[in-house]
Design a protein around this motif. Structure first.
Motif, PDB file in Angstrom:
ATOM      1  N   GLY A  46       0.776  -1.236   0.000  1.00  0.00           N
ATOM      2  CA  GLY A  46       0.000   0.000   0.000  1.00  0.00           C
ATOM      3  C   GLY A  46       0.802   1.277   0.000  1.00  0.00           C
ATOM      4  N   LYS A  47       2.110   1.189   0.098  1.00  0.00           N
ATOM      5  CA  LYS A  47       2.945   2.384   0.090  1.00  0.00           C
ATOM      6  C   LYS A  47       3.899   2.339  -1.092  1.00  0.00           C
ATOM      7  CE  LYS A  47       2.922   3.362   4.990  1.00  0.00           C
ATOM      8  NZ  LYS A  47       3.715   3.776   6.134  1.00  0.00           N
ATOM      9  N   GLN A  48       4.371   3.515  -1.477  1.00  0.00           N
ATOM     10  CA  GLN A  48       5.380   3.587  -2.512  1.00  0.00           C
ATOM     11  C   GLN A  48       6.662   4.147  -1.936  1.00  0.00           C
ATOM     12  OE1 GLN A  48       4.320   5.487  -6.180  1.00  0.00           O
ATOM     13  NE2 GLN A  48       2.598   4.128  -6.537  1.00  0.00           N
ATOM     14  N   ALA A  49       7.771   3.798  -2.588  1.00  0.00           N
ATOM     15  CA  ALA A  49       9.082   4.273  -2.164  1.00  0.00           C
ATOM     16  C   ALA A  49       9.945   4.476  -3.395  1.00  0.00           C
ATOM     17  CB  ALA A  49       9.738   3.254  -1.242  1.00  0.00           C
ATOM     18  N   VAL A  50      10.972   5.293  -3.254  1.00  0.00           N
ATOM     19  CA  VAL A  50      11.941   5.487  -4.327  1.00  0.00           C
ATOM     20  C   VAL A  50      13.263   4.846  -3.892  1.00  0.00           C
ATOM     21  CG1 VAL A  50      12.649   7.785  -3.508  1.00  0.00           C
ATOM     22  CG2 VAL A  50      13.017   7.148  -5.892  1.00  0.00           C
ATOM     23  N   THR A  51      13.906   4.183  -4.831  1.00  0.00           N
ATOM     24  CA  THR A  51      15.187   3.542  -4.565  1.00  0.00           C
ATOM     25  C   THR A  51      16.272   4.615  -4.497  1.00  0.00           C
ATOM     26  OG1 THR A  51      14.420   1.661  -5.879  1.00  0.00           O
ATOM     27  CG2 THR A  51      16.767   1.734  -5.333  1.00  0.00           C
ATOM     28  N   ILE A  52      17.043   4.605  -3.416  1.00  0.00           N
ATOM     29  CA  ILE A  52      18.096   5.610  -3.236  1.00  0.00           C
ATOM     30  C   ILE A  52      19.454   5.058  -3.645  1.00  0.00           C
ATOM     31  CG2 ILE A  52      19.263   7.150  -1.612  1.00  0.00           C
ATOM     32  CD1 ILE A  52      16.265   7.809  -2.228  1.00  0.00           C
ATOM     33  N   GLY A  53      19.966   4.073  -2.951  1.00  0.00           N
ATOM     34  CA  GLY A  53      21.276   3.518  -3.264  1.00  0.00           C
ATOM     35  C   GLY A  53      21.759   2.605  -2.161  1.00  0.00           C
ATOM     36  N   ARG A  92       9.623   5.818 -12.318  1.00  0.00           N
ATOM     37  CA  ARG A  92      10.937   6.378 -12.017  1.00  0.00           C
ATOM     38  C   ARG A  92      10.758   7.800 -11.539  1.00  0.00           C
ATOM     39  NH1 ARG A  92      15.486   4.086 -12.860  1.00  0.00           N
ATOM     40  NH2 ARG A  92      16.716   5.961 -12.945  1.00  0.00           N
ATOM     41  N   GLN A  93      11.725   8.286 -10.802  1.00  0.00           N
ATOM     42  CA  GLN A  93      11.716   9.690 -10.427  1.00  0.00           C
ATOM     43  C   GLN A  93      13.145  10.176 -10.258  1.00  0.00           C
ATOM     44  OE1 GLN A  93       9.895   9.624  -6.333  1.00  0.00           O
ATOM     45  NE2 GLN A  93      11.401  11.213  -5.971  1.00  0.00           N
ATOM     46  N   LYS A  94      13.331  11.452 -10.446  1.00  0.00           N
ATOM     47  CA  LYS A  94      14.630  12.055 -10.194  1.00  0.00           C
ATOM     48  C   LYS A  94      14.771  12.201  -8.687  1.00  0.00           C
ATOM     49  CE  LYS A  94      17.527  15.989 -11.376  1.00  0.00           C
ATOM     50  NZ  LYS A  94      18.709  15.154 -11.293  1.00  0.00           N
ATOM     51  N   VAL A  95      15.901  11.773  -8.165  1.00  0.00           N
ATOM     52  CA  VAL A  95      16.163  11.879  -6.730  1.00  0.00           C
ATOM     53  C   VAL A  95      17.149  13.022  -6.534  1.00  0.00           C
ATOM     54  CG1 VAL A  95      16.998  10.696  -4.667  1.00  0.00           C
ATOM     55  CG2 VAL A  95      15.813   9.399  -6.450  1.00  0.00           C
ATOM     56  N   ARG A  96      16.721  14.012  -5.804  1.00  0.00           N
ATOM     57  CA  ARG A  96      17.561  15.185  -5.573  1.00  0.00           C
ATOM     58  C   ARG A  96      18.550  14.906  -4.448  1.00  0.00           C
ATOM     59  NH1 ARG A  96      14.002  19.945  -4.943  1.00  0.00           N
ATOM     60  NH2 ARG A  96      13.894  19.795  -7.188  1.00  0.00           N
ATOM     61  N   ASP A 105      12.282  16.684   0.220  1.00  0.00           N
ATOM     62  CA  ASP A 105      10.830  16.533   0.225  1.00  0.00           C
ATOM     63  C   ASP A 105      10.488  15.625  -0.946  1.00  0.00           C
ATOM     64  OD1 ASP A 105       8.106  16.598   0.024  1.00  0.00           O
ATOM     65  OD2 ASP A 105       7.926  18.753   0.331  1.00  0.00           O
ATOM     66  N   ASN A 106      10.434  14.320  -0.689  1.00  0.00           N
ATOM     67  CA  ASN A 106      10.293  13.358  -1.763  1.00  0.00           C
ATOM     68  C   ASN A 106       8.933  13.407  -2.451  1.00  0.00           C
ATOM     69  OD1 ASN A 106      12.483  12.035  -2.644  1.00  0.00           O
ATOM     70  ND2 ASN A 106      11.848  10.044  -1.907  1.00  0.00           N
ATOM     71  N   LEU A 107       7.875  13.762  -1.736  1.00  0.00           N
ATOM     72  CA  LEU A 107       6.569  13.855  -2.393  1.00  0.00           C
ATOM     73  C   LEU A 107       6.571  14.985  -3.415  1.00  0.00           C
ATOM     74  CD1 LEU A 107       4.143  13.170   0.579  1.00  0.00           C
ATOM     75  CD2 LEU A 107       4.750  11.650  -1.295  1.00  0.00           C
ATOM     76  N   GLU A 108       7.209  16.085  -3.090  1.00  0.00           N
ATOM     77  CA  GLU A 108       7.338  17.189  -4.045  1.00  0.00           C
ATOM     78  C   GLU A 108       8.148  16.731  -5.256  1.00  0.00           C
ATOM     79  OE1 GLU A 108       9.770  21.363  -4.534  1.00  0.00           O
ATOM     80  OE2 GLU A 108       9.444  20.581  -2.527  1.00  0.00           O
ATOM     81  N   LEU A 109       9.240  16.008  -5.013  1.00  0.00           N
ATOM     82  CA  LEU A 109      10.065  15.517  -6.118  1.00  0.00           C
ATOM     83  C   LEU A 109       9.277  14.549  -6.994  1.00  0.00           C
ATOM     84  CD1 LEU A 109      13.472  14.849  -4.375  1.00  0.00           C
ATOM     85  CD2 LEU A 109      12.888  16.690  -5.925  1.00  0.00           C
ATOM     86  N   TYR A 110       8.453  13.702  -6.386  1.00  0.00           N
ATOM     87  CA  TYR A 110       7.683  12.743  -7.166  1.00  0.00           C
ATOM     88  C   TYR A 110       6.700  13.462  -8.085  1.00  0.00           C
ATOM     89  CZ  TYR A 110       4.573   8.963  -8.417  1.00  0.00           C
ATOM     90  OH  TYR A 110       3.819   8.056  -9.120  1.00  0.00           O
ATOM     91  N   SER A 111       6.020  14.479  -7.583  1.00  0.00           N
ATOM     92  CA  SER A 111       5.066  15.191  -8.429  1.00  0.00           C
ATOM     93  C   SER A 111       5.796  15.928  -9.554  1.00  0.00           C
ATOM     94  CB  SER A 111       4.184  16.132  -7.635  1.00  0.00           C
ATOM     95  OG  SER A 111       4.943  16.966  -6.822  1.00  0.00           O
ATOM     96  N   LEU A 112       6.972  16.456  -9.265  1.00  0.00           N
ATOM     97  CA  LEU A 112       7.753  17.105 -10.327  1.00  0.00           C
ATOM     98  C   LEU A 112       8.253  16.076 -11.333  1.00  0.00           C
ATOM     99  CD1 LEU A 112       9.943  19.577  -8.250  1.00  0.00           C
ATOM    100  CD2 LEU A 112       8.059  20.161  -9.763  1.00  0.00           C
ATOM    101  N   SER A 113       8.663  14.896 -10.865  1.00  0.00           N
ATOM    102  CA  SER A 113       9.230  13.897 -11.756  1.00  0.00           C
ATOM    103  C   SER A 113       8.187  13.339 -12.716  1.00  0.00           C
ATOM    104  CB  SER A 113       9.845  12.769 -10.954  1.00  0.00           C
ATOM    105  OG  SER A 113       8.846  11.974 -10.347  1.00  0.00           O
TER     106      SER A 113
END
Length: 118
Positions: A46-53, A92-96, A105-113
């Protein structure tokens, strides 16, 4: 396998009270240790995440793990006890990279990506 990590990507680490950590974001390292590439978004329970490294879970034991930033958490963490290779990739999303001037602020980055990434 003995990994020689190139930890060059600065990011917030820790789901509560995060600190600055440096991650190896090379594709071959991320895929070998967790099955995903830097910037891939994954779905879990039920949740989403972005892969960092990749970074050591414990500096003294040098156990490298693939870290993810779950939407809504303060920083990156691991999915303990979960086979991350089974996580569904949903985009995919750009990770700042973390800088002193701008907190994450990953939610902001996701909406921009969504506007720039397929």
């Amino acid at each position: 396998r003995n990994w020689h990590l190139r930890r060059t990507f600065a990011y917030a680490c820790g789901v509560k009270g995060p600190h600055l950590e440096y991650f190896d974001i090379r594709e071959e390292v991320c895929e070998a240790l967790g099955g995903h590439k830097h910037g891939q978004r994954v779905q879990t329970s039920g949740k989403q995440a972005v892969t960092i490294g990749v970074a050591p879970l414990d500096e003294e034991l040098d156990r490298p793990k693939l870290f993810y930033h779950v939407d809504g958490s303060a920083g990156a963490g691991i999915f303990d006890g979960l086979d991350t290779r089974k996580l569904k990739v949903v985009g995919r999303q750009k990770v700042r990279e973390l800088t002193k001037e701008r907190p994450i602020d990953n939610l902001e980055l996701y909406s921009l990506s969504k506007e720039v990434s397929p």
